[in-house]
Design a protein around this motif. Structure first.
Motif, mmCIF file in Angstrom:
data_model
loop_
_atom_site.group_PDB
_atom_site.id
_atom_site.type_symbol
_atom_site.label_atom_id
_atom_site.label_comp_id
_atom_site.label_asym_id
_atom_site.label_seq_id
_atom_site.Cartn_x
_atom_site.Cartn_y
_atom_site.Cartn_z
ATOM 1 N N PRO A 149 2.823 51.156 66.855
ATOM 2 C CA PRO A 149 3.922 50.497 66.142
ATOM 3 C C PRO A 149 5.297 51.037 66.513
ATOM 4 C CG PRO A 149 2.099 50.951 64.640
ATOM 5 C CD PRO A 149 1.784 51.650 65.916
ATOM 6 N N ASP A 150 5.432 52.368 66.611
ATOM 7 C CA ASP A 150 6.727 52.946 66.966
ATOM 8 C C ASP A 150 7.147 52.551 68.378
ATOM 9 O OD1 ASP A 150 6.952 54.176 64.524
ATOM 10 O OD2 ASP A 150 6.149 56.087 65.192
ATOM 11 N N VAL B 204 8.190 48.784 68.527
ATOM 12 C CA VAL B 204 9.452 48.486 67.849
ATOM 13 C C VAL B 204 10.643 49.036 68.625
ATOM 14 C CG1 VAL B 204 10.807 49.001 65.793
ATOM 15 C CG2 VAL B 204 8.446 48.238 65.558
ATOM 16 N N GLY C 125 -5.141 46.449 60.236
ATOM 17 C CA GLY C 125 -3.962 45.902 60.894
ATOM 18 C C GLY C 125 -3.406 44.698 60.167
ATOM 19 N N ALA D 58 0.169 44.542 58.184
ATOM 20 C CA ALA D 58 1.127 43.538 58.645
ATOM 21 C C ALA D 58 1.743 42.799 57.455
ATOM 22 C CB ALA D 58 0.448 42.555 59.597
ATOM 23 N N GLN E 293 4.782 44.651 55.853
ATOM 24 C CA GLN E 293 5.928 45.065 56.649
ATOM 25 C C GLN E 293 7.201 44.315 56.271
ATOM 26 O OE1 GLN E 293 5.718 47.756 58.721
ATOM 27 N NE2 GLN E 293 3.657 47.777 57.815
ATOM 28 N N ARG F 85 7.726 45.226 63.757
ATOM 29 C CA ARG F 85 6.622 46.097 63.363
ATOM 30 C C ARG F 85 5.450 45.269 62.833
ATOM 31 N NH1 ARG F 85 6.144 51.608 62.551
ATOM 32 N NH2 ARG F 85 8.330 51.831 63.160
ATOM 33 N N ALA G 143 3.534 44.115 65.751
ATOM 34 C CA ALA G 143 2.790 45.232 66.340
ATOM 35 C C ALA G 143 1.492 45.483 65.580
ATOM 36 C CB ALA G 143 3.659 46.485 66.349
ATOM 37 N N TYR G 144 1.528 45.414 64.249
ATOM 38 C CA TYR G 144 0.306 45.628 63.468
ATOM 39 C C TYR G 144 -0.692 44.485 63.650
ATOM 40 C CZ TYR G 144 1.648 49.909 61.087
ATOM 41 O OH TYR G 144 1.963 51.220 60.812
#
Length: 532
Positions: free
Chosen positions: A254-255, A258, A310, A314, A317, A322, A325-326
């Motif tokens: 995720p980091d 993003v 995930g 999600a 969020q 992000r 990404a999840y």
């Protein structure tokens, strides 16, 4: 000519040499660098098309084979070849790369220390990743694969750390440490496998030739003890699980997604991370069939947890990038689930899922990136009523989102359906848990679309970001990226047969090597039988 010409060498050499040329372009020639990088990626696509046209699904398992000595004293060689699974991912990579370069046309900005050459560096790093992914997909020597499997981390590290957001350095270091540790564990297994082959009477000396080792394992001439087989399998699997990523080894994704630019984030999630799931199919299953079967229940349980985990995260969020990404963590759970249920439907669905996830994630992430670049905020709450001021952007976001939730008629549906069918034949309870993601994905996609795209146009927050009412719709350059992706989602959703025709023989070969067959459904007794 098609099968004797070294097409696979050309495939990975074109982007690699192109990267070296692009980085040497003078600082003031940024436009030339962009067009040259795009031309190189198009040439790579042309080579992939030649491979796809010349590949015979009914022919040999590995085609376009090239074999030359590399380090004979170590039993390693320059051995390349492509099967249906590798070919599908080669074509995916080659198709996405020109679109990512166009999408990231204006991503690179001059940064301290690059002497005005940030554009050249950014594009060269993108092409370098492409070349290393190609080599990882076509290598048939285990040591050769390992070298490029690890080497691709370096250009991706600089793409994240050099061109990402405010927290790019932290995200890049986290990405590198996780993946390097996984690669270090795998290196121990690569060396261990070489020692096993050296001590065996089958080869006479140690070897890294993947085909020879698999043939010896399948024929029973090379037998690994349960302890050794388990260690080697788990070491390979750990490295691939970090790369893929499989829950709970996902923390870096995720980091990194993003903080990276949208184009390089898609390069990472849609292309590079697929080498992890590809490695599970290519290496973990044929090399260590007994260990893979033994650990199958644990791995598919982790995959199902990842699917639900995930999707649930999600939903919660507040950052749209992000959130996407999840969703990828959830989708990778489906891919790994299909691989390890070890049915033809599951593995064919997983391979097709790799392609469809790459296309749908690229579409959704890039469209979201176009939106964020206009507004200057990743927060979902910063938007509202976008469909009134940018209807094409909102409409394409909806189509990409519906593909992500596997709406029938769009590409991911058939691959997710195959994975669930393949899972249900062996593990019906886990298939039911995995299927809950269908509902959860509808929640996070439709709720996000409702909050961002519908309702009244959100007023200016006075925080320095551009007001929603001033947002432009997609421009021709962005449409040139989005339109092919939407078209592919529709075509593969309606007619996936060409892709499955290439994938299915390779899947059948893998299952045959492992001695796995599809479960035979047990029919309920007839009335006559029940009365006996």
């Amino acid at each position: 000519m098609v099968n004797t010409f070294p097409w696979l060498t050309v495939l990975w050499a074109v982007p690699t040499i192109g990267a070296a040329i692009v980085i040497l372009i003078p600082a003031g020639q940024r436009v030339l660098a962009k067009w040259l990088a795009l031309a190189v990626s198009v040439v790579g696509l042309g080579v992939a098309v030649v491979l796809a046209v010349g590949f015979d699904p009914a022919g040999k398992q590995y085609q376009f084979v090239e074999s030359h000595p590399w380090i004979p004293s170590f039993g390693t060689g320059y051995i390349l070849g492509v099967d249906g699974i590798a070919l599908a991912l080669v074509v995916l990579t080659a198709v996405l790369m020109p679109l990512l370069i166009i999408a990231g046309w204006n991503d690179a900005t001059d940064r301290t220390g690059l002497a005005g050459r940030s554009v050249q560096a950014y594009l060269a790093l993108m092409l370098a990743v492409e070349g290393m992914v190609f080599m990882s997909l076509v290598a048939l020597d285990i040591l050769l694969f390992y070298v490029f499997f690890e080497a691709m981390l370096i250009p991706m590290y600089f793409l994240i750390g050099g061109f990402g957001g405010e927290n790019r350095s932290r995200a890049a270091v986290k990405f590198l440490l996780y993946n390097l540790f996984g690669g270090l564990v795998m290196l121990a297994a690569v060396i261990g496998l070489y020692v096993v082959t050296a001590q065996s009477d089958v080869f006479g000396s140690g070897t890294f030739d993947f085909r020879a080792i698999v043939e010896a394992v399948a024929s029973g001439r090379l037998v690994l003890s349960p302890a050794v087989g388990s260690f080697l399998f788990l070491s390979f699997m750990f490295a691939f699980a970090v790369k893929a990523p499989l829950w709970p080894f996902h923390r870096w994704l995720p980091d990194a997604a993003v903080e990276a630019t949208p184009a390089s984030a898609v390069l990472m999630m849609a292309i590079m991370d697929k080498v992890g799931t590809f490695g599970m199919l290519r290496y973990c299953l044929p090399l260590f069939p007994d260990a893979a079967t033994y650990f199958r229940p644990v791995i598919i349980t982790l995959a199902v947890i990842g699917i639900v985990y995930g999707a649930v995260l999600a939903i919660g969020q507040v950052d749209v990038m992000r959130l996407i990404a999840y969703t990828s963590i959830s989708h990778f759970g489906f891919i790994i689930l299909g691989i390890f249920v070890m049915t033809s439907q599951g593995q064919s669905g997983s391979t097709l899922y790799m392609i469809n996830h790459g296309i749908s994630t690229a579409a959704l992430f890039l469209i979201a990136g176009f939106l964020v670049s206009r507004r200057g905020s990743r927060l979902i709450a910063s938007y509202g009523g976008v469909q009134k001021v940018a209807p094409v952007l909102a409409g394409t976001f909806l189509v990409a989102g519906l593909a992500t939730l596997s709406l029938p008629g769009l590409a991911p549906f058939i691959s997710e359906f195959l994975v669930l069918i393949g899972t249900f034949t062996r593990y019906p309870v886990l298939a039911v848990f995995a299927a809950t993601a269908l509902v959860l994905s509808a929640v996070y996609i439709l709720w996000t679309y409702q909050r961002m795209m519908t309702g009244p146009v959100r007023e200016d927050d006075g925080d320095g970001t551009d007001a929603v009412r001033n947002l432009r719709d997609l421009v021709p350059r962005e449409l040139a990226v989005v339109a092919p992706l939407i078209a592919l989602l529709l075509v593969l959703g309606i007619y996936p047969k060409p892709a499955l025709d290439v994938i299915n023989p390779a899947v059948h070969h893998t299952l045959t090597i492992m001695g796995q067959t599809d479960p035979v459904p047990s029919a309920p007794p007839t009335v006559a039988e029940g009365s006996r």
